[in-house]
Design a protein around this motif. Structure first.
Motif, PDB file in Angstrom:
ATOM      1  N   ILE A  13       0.875  -1.047   0.125  1.00 20.09           N
ATOM      2  CA  ILE A  13      -0.150  -0.025  -0.110  1.00 20.09           C
ATOM      3  C   ILE A  13       0.983   1.138  -0.098  1.00 20.09           C
ATOM      4  O   ILE A  13       0.672   2.193  -0.835  1.00 20.09           O
ATOM      5  N   ALA A  14       1.952   1.315   0.854  1.00 25.33           N
ATOM      6  CA  ALA A  14       2.726   2.500   1.040  1.00 25.33           C
ATOM      7  C   ALA A  14       3.820   2.601  -0.309  1.00 25.33           C
ATOM      8  O   ALA A  14       3.388   3.877  -0.931  1.00 25.33           O
ATOM      9  N   SER A  15       4.055   1.668  -1.078  1.00 25.97           N
ATOM     10  CA  SER A  15       4.695   1.715  -2.405  1.00 25.97           C
ATOM     11  C   SER A  15       3.894   2.279  -3.404  1.00 25.97           C
ATOM     12  O   SER A  15       4.315   2.995  -4.234  1.00 25.97           O
ATOM     13  N   THR A  16       2.593   1.577  -3.194  1.00 26.26           N
ATOM     14  CA  THR A  16       1.577   1.898  -4.357  1.00 26.26           C
ATOM     15  C   THR A  16       1.382   3.561  -4.341  1.00 26.26           C
ATOM     16  O   THR A  16       1.150   4.105  -5.440  1.00 26.26           O
ATOM     17  N   LEU A  17       1.098   3.924  -3.148  1.00 27.63           N
ATOM     18  CA  LEU A  17       0.701   5.623  -2.865  1.00 27.63           C
ATOM     19  C   LEU A  17       1.921   6.437  -3.631  1.00 27.63           C
ATOM     20  O   LEU A  17       1.738   7.376  -4.137  1.00 27.63           O
ATOM     21  N   ILE A  18       3.212   5.980  -3.504  1.00 27.25           N
ATOM     22  CA  ILE A  18       4.313   6.727  -3.854  1.00 27.25           C
ATOM     23  C   ILE A  18       4.261   6.582  -5.157  1.00 27.25           C
ATOM     24  O   ILE A  18       4.653   7.659  -6.036  1.00 27.25           O
TER      25      ILE A  18
END
Length: 304
Positions: A98-103
């Motif tokens: 989730i974190a990497s997708t947002l980035i």
């Protein structure tokens, strides 16, 4: 010179020594134990010379019990529990993607404009770290964000400053950090327990926004106008993206406390379960799910 002044100066110097100790990367738990012992000795010596009302009626054993038994128990009761569950949730955001997708979505939105992309990355990082905690998530996000900034021509010192500054901004609104400071202040003033995160939230968000604005202004003023551009930042694959419905999990713990006033540990657990369900990671047999939660909690504890 007054004995209290002398002891105060010694305490300040020893604190600066502890800062040096931390910067050198030495073991923090051992350092805390040494500092506790040294400050306890200072308190006993100072009280024997100039009695203090706070230690009136306390024996030597009472002082040792307060420092080496009551202190760690009080610390573990609130701080460690909240920190470990916060780190568990941070590990969930990292492992589910989730974190990497947002980035990645932010990079796509910013395009080939380094200043805009840097600003968007800092904003997303600050929001992520309103809930995440632990050095593991910091490293996991850093290995994504920093190469992107460098590939867009942002100088390395500025990239590092803006990234760390955005984490600092997010921590202003971080509920785990609030719980830590609340417990510490309650040791001096028990009324601090009545000051909840809901009371603090508005001020925390204001501090977060102000800090983020200052970081971005300094970073932009420091950037060279002739930054070199490389387009490696666009090499992410869509197949690794977490679904959009899962993105809200980043702020669910904070929303749970502020809007619904649920306990933060329950908020971390519910947000983590939601993230795992919406990303399709919560699957398999009952034993598989139990092992998944155990691994996430263990990895989060290691991060702490």
């Amino acid at each position: 010179m007054n004995v209290n002044v002398i002891i105060g100066i010694i305490m300040i110097l020893s604190f600066l020594g502890m800062v040096w100790y931390c910067v050198k990367g030495l073991n923090l738990m051992v350092g805390f134990a040494v500092m506790a012992t040294f400050w306890t000795a200072l308190a006993l010596v100072g009280n024997s010379i100039s009695p203090n009302s706070a230690m009136e009626g306390k024996s030597f054993i009472d002082v040792l019990t307060y420092v080496y038994a009551d202190g760690p128990a009080g610390y573990a009761k609130s701080i460690l529990v909240n920190v470990f569950f916060g780190a568990f949730f941070g590990r969930v955001l990292v492992d589910t993607g989730i974190a990497s997708t947002l980035i990645r979505k932010v990079v796509e939105l910013g395009g080939d404009k380094p200043r805009i992309t840097m600003g968007l990355l800092c904003i997303v990082t600050a929001i992520i770290f309103m809930s995440m905690t632990g050095i593991g998530p910091v490293i996991s996000i850093a290995v994504i964000v920093l190469p992107i900034m460098l590939s867009l021509g942002v100088p390395a010192p500025i990239a590092m400053f803006s990234f760390m500054g955005s984490i600092m901004a997010g921590i202003f609104g971080n509920i785990v950090n609030f719980k830590q400071y609340q417990t510490i202040y309650a040791g001096f003033n028990p009324a601090a327990e009545n000051y909840t995160y809901n009371d603090y939230f508005q001020m925390g968000v204001i501090c977060m926004v102000v800090a983020l604005v200052v970081v971005l202004i300094v970073a932009n003023l420091s950037m060279s106008k002739k930054a070199a551009h490389a387009w490696a930042a666009k090499s992410f694959t869509v197949s690794d993206n977490a679904p959009a419905i899962s993105w809200i999990s980043v702020i669910l713990p904070v929303l749970g406390v502020v809007v619904f006033q649920i306990p933060i540990i329950l908020g971390f657990c519910l947000a983590g379960i939601y993230a795992l369900i919406t990303t399709g990671k919560l699957k398999g047999t009952y034993s598989d799910i139990c092992r998944l939660f155990a691994k996430l909690f263990t990895d989060g504890s290691i991060d702490v």
